[in-house]
Design a protein around this motif. Sequence first.
Motif, PDB file in Angstrom:
ATOM      1  N   UNK A  34       0.867  -1.159   0.029  1.00 39.21           N
ATOM      2  CA  UNK A  34      -0.030  -0.010  -0.029  1.00 39.21           C
ATOM      3  C   UNK A  34       0.764   1.382  -0.093  1.00 39.21           C
ATOM      4  N   UNK A  35       2.270   1.151  -0.203  1.00 42.33           N
ATOM      5  CA  UNK A  35       2.936   2.243  -0.291  1.00 42.33           C
ATOM      6  C   UNK A  35       3.125   2.777  -1.728  1.00 42.33           C
ATOM      7  N   UNK A  36       2.147   3.569  -2.036  1.00 45.76           N
ATOM      8  CA  UNK A  36       2.105   4.003  -3.535  1.00 45.76           C
ATOM      9  C   UNK A  36       3.240   5.133  -3.963  1.00 45.76           C
ATOM     10  N   UNK A  37       3.506   6.072  -2.901  1.00 48.94           N
ATOM     11  CA  UNK A  37       4.524   6.804  -3.433  1.00 48.94           C
ATOM     12  C   UNK A  37       6.036   6.094  -3.723  1.00 48.94           C
ATOM     13  N   UNK A  38       6.172   5.242  -2.848  1.00 54.29           N
ATOM     14  CA  UNK A  38       7.526   4.258  -3.159  1.00 54.29           C
ATOM     15  C   UNK A  38       7.311   3.315  -4.324  1.00 54.29           C
ATOM     16  N   UNK A  39       6.164   2.671  -4.584  1.00 57.24           N
ATOM     17  CA  UNK A  39       5.737   2.067  -5.682  1.00 57.24           C
ATOM     18  C   UNK A  39       6.153   2.857  -7.063  1.00 57.24           C
ATOM     19  N   UNK A  40       5.474   3.902  -6.984  1.00 52.14           N
ATOM     20  CA  UNK A  40       5.800   4.916  -8.082  1.00 52.14           C
ATOM     21  C   UNK A  40       7.190   5.301  -8.193  1.00 52.14           C
ATOM     22  N   UNK A  41       7.845   5.340  -7.344  1.00 54.24           N
ATOM     23  CA  UNK A  41       9.254   5.571  -7.435  1.00 54.24           C
ATOM     24  C   UNK A  41      10.224   4.697  -7.830  1.00 54.24           C
ATOM     25  N   UNK A  42       9.724   3.467  -7.527  1.00 54.92           N
ATOM     26  CA  UNK A  42      10.571   2.331  -7.977  1.00 54.92           C
ATOM     27  C   UNK A  42      10.305   2.040  -9.403  1.00 54.92           C
ATOM     28  N   UNK A  43       9.052   2.092  -9.706  1.00 49.01           N
ATOM     29  CA  UNK A  43       8.617   2.019 -11.187  1.00 49.01           C
ATOM     30  C   UNK A  43       9.454   2.951 -11.927  1.00 49.01           C
ATOM     31  N   UNK A  44       9.647   4.212 -11.676  1.00 46.58           N
ATOM     32  CA  UNK A  44      10.128   5.402 -12.325  1.00 46.58           C
ATOM     33  C   UNK A  44      11.678   4.903 -12.338  1.00 46.58           C
ATOM     34  N   UNK A  45      12.121   4.368 -11.350  1.00 50.81           N
ATOM     35  CA  UNK A  45      13.570   3.855 -11.523  1.00 50.81           C
ATOM     36  C   UNK A  45      14.038   2.679 -12.293  1.00 50.81           C
ATOM     37  N   UNK A  46      12.919   2.032 -12.660  1.00 53.39           N
ATOM     38  CA  UNK A  46      13.111   0.855 -13.669  1.00 53.39           C
ATOM     39  C   UNK A  46      12.843  -0.616 -12.974  1.00 53.39           C
ATOM     40  N   UNK A  47      12.132  -0.548 -11.773  1.00 57.62           N
ATOM     41  CA  UNK A  47      12.004  -1.810 -11.013  1.00 57.62           C
ATOM     42  C   UNK A  47      10.669  -2.240 -11.604  1.00 57.62           C
ATOM     43  N   UNK A  48      10.557  -3.564 -11.547  1.00 57.67           N
ATOM     44  CA  UNK A  48       9.432  -4.181 -12.094  1.00 57.67           C
ATOM     45  C   UNK A  48       8.799  -5.445 -10.919  1.00 57.67           C
ATOM     46  N   UNK A  49       7.597  -5.607 -10.759  1.00 56.33           N
ATOM     47  CA  UNK A  49       7.061  -6.354  -9.829  1.00 56.33           C
ATOM     48  C   UNK A  49       7.223  -7.966 -10.340  1.00 56.33           C
ATOM     49  N   UNK A  50       7.849  -8.509  -9.642  1.00 54.29           N
ATOM     50  CA  UNK A  50       8.155 -10.209  -9.703  1.00 54.29           C
ATOM     51  C   UNK A  50       7.400 -10.986  -8.812  1.00 54.29           C
ATOM     52  N   UNK A  51       6.948 -10.707  -7.724  1.00 53.41           N
ATOM     53  CA  UNK A  51       6.415 -11.381  -6.893  1.00 53.41           C
ATOM     54  C   UNK A  51       5.568 -10.736  -5.565  1.00 53.41           C
ATOM     55  N   UNK A  52       5.413 -11.610  -4.584  1.00 55.64           N
ATOM     56  CA  UNK A  52       4.395 -10.903  -3.524  1.00 55.64           C
ATOM     57  C   UNK A  52       4.889 -11.972  -2.411  1.00 55.64           C
ATOM     58  N   UNK A  53       5.019 -11.421  -1.113  1.00 55.04           N
ATOM     59  CA  UNK A  53       5.265 -11.877   0.025  1.00 55.04           C
ATOM     60  C   UNK A  53       4.144 -11.736   1.013  1.00 55.04           C
ATOM     61  N   UNK A  54       2.973 -12.707   1.284  1.00 54.94           N
ATOM     62  CA  UNK A  54       1.840 -12.411   1.979  1.00 54.94           C
ATOM     63  C   UNK A  54       2.105 -12.242   3.491  1.00 54.94           C
ATOM     64  N   UNK A  55       1.488 -11.415   4.022  1.00 54.32           N
ATOM     65  CA  UNK A  55       1.632 -11.127   5.435  1.00 54.32           C
ATOM     66  C   UNK A  55       2.979 -10.818   5.815  1.00 54.32           C
ATOM     67  N   UNK A  56       3.746 -10.357   5.012  1.00 52.40           N
ATOM     68  CA  UNK A  56       5.174  -9.913   5.422  1.00 52.40           C
ATOM     69  C   UNK A  56       5.524  -8.942   6.357  1.00 52.40           C
ATOM     70  N   UNK A  57       4.662  -8.022   6.593  1.00 51.18           N
ATOM     71  CA  UNK A  57       5.048  -6.833   7.340  1.00 51.18           C
ATOM     72  C   UNK A  57       4.249  -7.128   8.592  1.00 51.18           C
ATOM     73  N   UNK A  58       4.681  -6.600   9.905  1.00 50.30           N
ATOM     74  CA  UNK A  58       3.968  -6.677  11.251  1.00 50.30           C
ATOM     75  C   UNK A  58       2.563  -6.196  11.267  1.00 50.30           C
ATOM     76  N   UNK A  59       2.233  -5.379  10.446  1.00 55.45           N
ATOM     77  CA  UNK A  59       0.764  -5.045  10.300  1.00 55.45           C
ATOM     78  C   UNK A  59       0.105  -5.732   9.536  1.00 55.45           C
ATOM     79  N   UNK A  60       0.542  -6.893   9.039  1.00 54.38           N
ATOM     80  CA  UNK A  60      -0.047  -7.736   8.222  1.00 54.38           C
ATOM     81  C   UNK A  60      -0.347  -7.618   6.792  1.00 54.38           C
ATOM     82  N   UNK A  61       0.269  -6.596   6.214  1.00 55.64           N
ATOM     83  CA  UNK A  61       0.263  -6.074   4.890  1.00 55.64           C
ATOM     84  C   UNK A  61       1.245  -6.960   4.057  1.00 55.64           C
ATOM     85  N   UNK A  62       0.977  -7.222   2.709  1.00 54.50           N
ATOM     86  CA  UNK A  62       1.954  -7.818   1.751  1.00 54.50           C
ATOM     87  C   UNK A  62       3.129  -7.149   1.493  1.00 54.50           C
ATOM     88  N   UNK A  63       4.231  -7.823   1.171  1.00 58.03           N
ATOM     89  CA  UNK A  63       5.198  -7.217   0.481  1.00 58.03           C
ATOM     90  C   UNK A  63       5.259  -7.486  -0.913  1.00 58.03           C
TER      91      UNK A  63
END
Length: 151
Positions: free
Chosen positions: A111-140
């Motif tokens: 849910x970190x939209x600013x960081x996701x937009x920044x990484x996309x701008x820097x040429x990163x692409x999504x390749x996977x998902x880690x469920x329940x990765x963070x302490x608050x239960x959010x996915x990575x």
Amino acid sequence: MNLTIIQLGIMHLNDCMDLDQKSLNGIWTKSQWELELTDPKRICLGVIEFETKKLLGLCSAWLVIDELQITFIAVDPRKQRKGLGKFLLSNLIKRSKSLQTNHIHLEVKDNNEPAKAFYKYMGFKMVGNRSNFYKDGRDALILKKETNIKS
């Protein structure tokens, strides 16, 4: 603002912990920072304001065979959206090429939209998902950037 990027060491421990606290509410302990700043398989870069010697941003990554795993990136909240993150990450990408890495990986909270937009701008692409990765239960979301691409 006159900025420079330096390799951080143990003498920057308090500055790293302070920036971690200000920007990400202190996600790492003192002992984790000590290891990050002293392990030769890790790269820890800082953006320093030349005149004041103040640490304004930092990026840390682990070198694992032919890839870099970004473990931490943050910019002082008062200095965000001024190009410091781009300056820092561009420098890390440049260094990764000289280290002959083939990939750079990182995780970002889904849910970190600013960081996701920044990484996309820097040429990163999504390749996977880690469920329940963070302490608050959010996915990575797992992001990847190819480096040293043969043409």
